[in-house]
Design a protein around this motif. Structure first.
Motif, PDB file in Angstrom:
ATOM      1  N   GLY A   1      59.029  10.952 -35.138  1.00  0.00           N
ATOM      2  CA  GLY A   1      59.006   9.611 -34.566  1.00  0.00           C
ATOM      3  C   GLY A   1      57.849   9.418 -33.596  1.00  0.00           C
ATOM      4  N   LEU A   2      57.553  10.453 -32.815  1.00  0.00           N
ATOM      5  CA  LEU A   2      56.428  10.368 -31.884  1.00  0.00           C
ATOM      6  C   LEU A   2      55.098  10.245 -32.619  1.00  0.00           C
ATOM      7  N   SER A   3      55.029  10.859 -33.797  1.00  0.00           N
ATOM      8  CA  SER A   3      53.784  10.766 -34.565  1.00  0.00           C
ATOM      9  C   SER A   3      53.517   9.338 -35.036  1.00  0.00           C
ATOM     10  N   VAL A   4      54.522   8.498 -35.044  1.00  0.00           N
ATOM     11  CA  VAL A   4      54.344   7.082 -35.365  1.00  0.00           C
ATOM     12  C   VAL A   4      54.266   6.246 -34.089  1.00  0.00           C
ATOM     13  N   LEU A   5      55.070   6.583 -33.106  1.00  0.00           N
ATOM     14  CA  LEU A   5      55.151   5.768 -31.895  1.00  0.00           C
ATOM     15  C   LEU A   5      53.841   5.755 -31.107  1.00  0.00           C
ATOM     16  N   ILE A   6      53.252   6.906 -30.905  1.00  0.00           N
ATOM     17  CA  ILE A   6      52.039   6.974 -30.088  1.00  0.00           C
ATOM     18  C   ILE A   6      50.884   6.186 -30.716  1.00  0.00           C
ATOM     19  N   PRO A   7      50.551   6.386 -31.999  1.00  0.00           N
ATOM     20  CA  PRO A   7      49.490   5.555 -32.580  1.00  0.00           C
ATOM     21  C   PRO A   7      49.835   4.069 -32.596  1.00  0.00           C
ATOM     22  N   THR A   8      51.108   3.745 -32.784  1.00  0.00           N
ATOM     23  CA  THR A   8      51.515   2.339 -32.773  1.00  0.00           C
ATOM     24  C   THR A   8      51.246   1.705 -31.416  1.00  0.00           C
ATOM     25  N   LEU A   9      51.578   2.410 -30.358  1.00  0.00           N
ATOM     26  CA  LEU A   9      51.329   1.878 -29.022  1.00  0.00           C
ATOM     27  C   LEU A   9      49.836   1.708 -28.760  1.00  0.00           C
ATOM     28  N   LEU A  10      49.049   2.668 -29.224  1.00  0.00           N
ATOM     29  CA  LEU A  10      47.602   2.571 -29.024  1.00  0.00           C
ATOM     30  C   LEU A  10      47.005   1.412 -29.815  1.00  0.00           C
ATOM     31  N   VAL A  11      47.437   1.267 -31.072  1.00  0.00           N
ATOM     32  CA  VAL A  11      46.910   0.190 -31.915  1.00  0.00           C
ATOM     33  C   VAL A  11      47.408  -1.159 -31.425  1.00  0.00           C
ATOM     34  N   SER A  12      48.633  -1.231 -30.943  1.00  0.00           N
ATOM     35  CA  SER A  12      49.165  -2.517 -30.484  1.00  0.00           C
ATOM     36  C   SER A  12      48.429  -3.011 -29.246  1.00  0.00           C
ATOM     37  N   GLN A  13      47.877  -2.104 -28.471  1.00  0.00           N
ATOM     38  CA  GLN A  13      47.078  -2.514 -27.319  1.00  0.00           C
ATOM     39  C   GLN A  13      45.796  -3.215 -27.765  1.00  0.00           C
ATOM     40  N   ILE A  14      45.275  -2.797 -28.904  1.00  0.00           N
ATOM     41  CA  ILE A  14      44.024  -3.365 -29.415  1.00  0.00           C
ATOM     42  C   ILE A  14      44.292  -4.599 -30.270  1.00  0.00           C
ATOM     43  N   LEU A  15      45.266  -4.506 -31.177  1.00  0.00           N
ATOM     44  CA  LEU A  15      45.494  -5.576 -32.147  1.00  0.00           C
ATOM     45  C   LEU A  15      46.633  -6.525 -31.775  1.00  0.00           C
ATOM     46  N   GLY A  16      47.378  -6.212 -30.743  1.00  0.00           N
ATOM     47  CA  GLY A  16      48.465  -7.091 -30.321  1.00  0.00           C
ATOM     48  C   GLY A  16      49.609  -7.111 -31.316  1.00  0.00           C
ATOM     49  N   THR A  17      50.027  -8.311 -31.713  1.00  0.00           N
ATOM     50  CA  THR A  17      51.174  -8.479 -32.599  1.00  0.00           C
ATOM     51  C   THR A  17      50.940  -7.836 -33.966  1.00  0.00           C
ATOM     52  N   LEU A  18      49.730  -7.924 -34.480  1.00  0.00           N
ATOM     53  CA  LEU A  18      49.418  -7.294 -35.769  1.00  0.00           C
ATOM     54  C   LEU A  18      49.607  -5.785 -35.688  1.00  0.00           C
ATOM     55  N   GLY A  19      49.240  -5.199 -34.562  1.00  0.00           N
ATOM     56  CA  GLY A  19      49.433  -3.764 -34.359  1.00  0.00           C
ATOM     57  C   GLY A  19      50.900  -3.391 -34.358  1.00  0.00           C
TER      58      GLY A  19
END
Length: 120
Positions: free
Chosen positions: A46-64
């Motif tokens: 789960g962490l292997s998905v959560l951490i990149p998701t948080l990083l990408v969501s900071q850049i792409l917002g809702t799309l992330g």
């Protein structure tokens, strides 16, 4: 990245085999012993998905967040059969059916041995 994945898989196999061997010695605790290891590795996945998701969501917002949600669903689809298989093995051990547990133990031992042979 491939070597990291192999190393994580190696340690996952070792911990699963240790829990399985202990569960075979104490069948009444099989669900707890195997469950603890499975839930730990479930969290790592789960962490292997959560951490990149948080990083990408900071850049792409809702799309992330949308991409993260889709990747979490895909991860869930891959992890659920593994989780369910271990659940069935633990339940079998608790009720005295150890054939699947012994077969899984042999498969894990072979995988660990293959990794060690490759690493040397």
């Amino acid at each position: 990245m491939g070597q990291l994945w192999e190393k994580v898989t190696y340690y996952r196999h070792r911990s699963e085999l240790a829990a399985l061997r202990l569960a075979l010695r104490v069948p009444l605790l099989a669900m707890h012993l195997i469950g603890a290891v499975v839930f730990f590795w479930w969290g790592v996945a789960g962490l292997s998905v959560l951490i990149p998701t948080l990083l990408v969501s900071q850049i792409l917002g809702t799309l992330g967040l949308l991409l993260g949600g889709i990747s979490a669903i895909v991860l869930l689809l891959f992890v659920t059969p593994w989780f369910s298989g271990w659940y069935c093995i633990a339940a079998g051990v608790m009720f005295g059916r150890t054939a699947a547990a012994r077969a899984k133990g042999e498969a894990l031992a072979r995988a660990i041995h293959a990794y060690r042979e490759k690493a040397v």
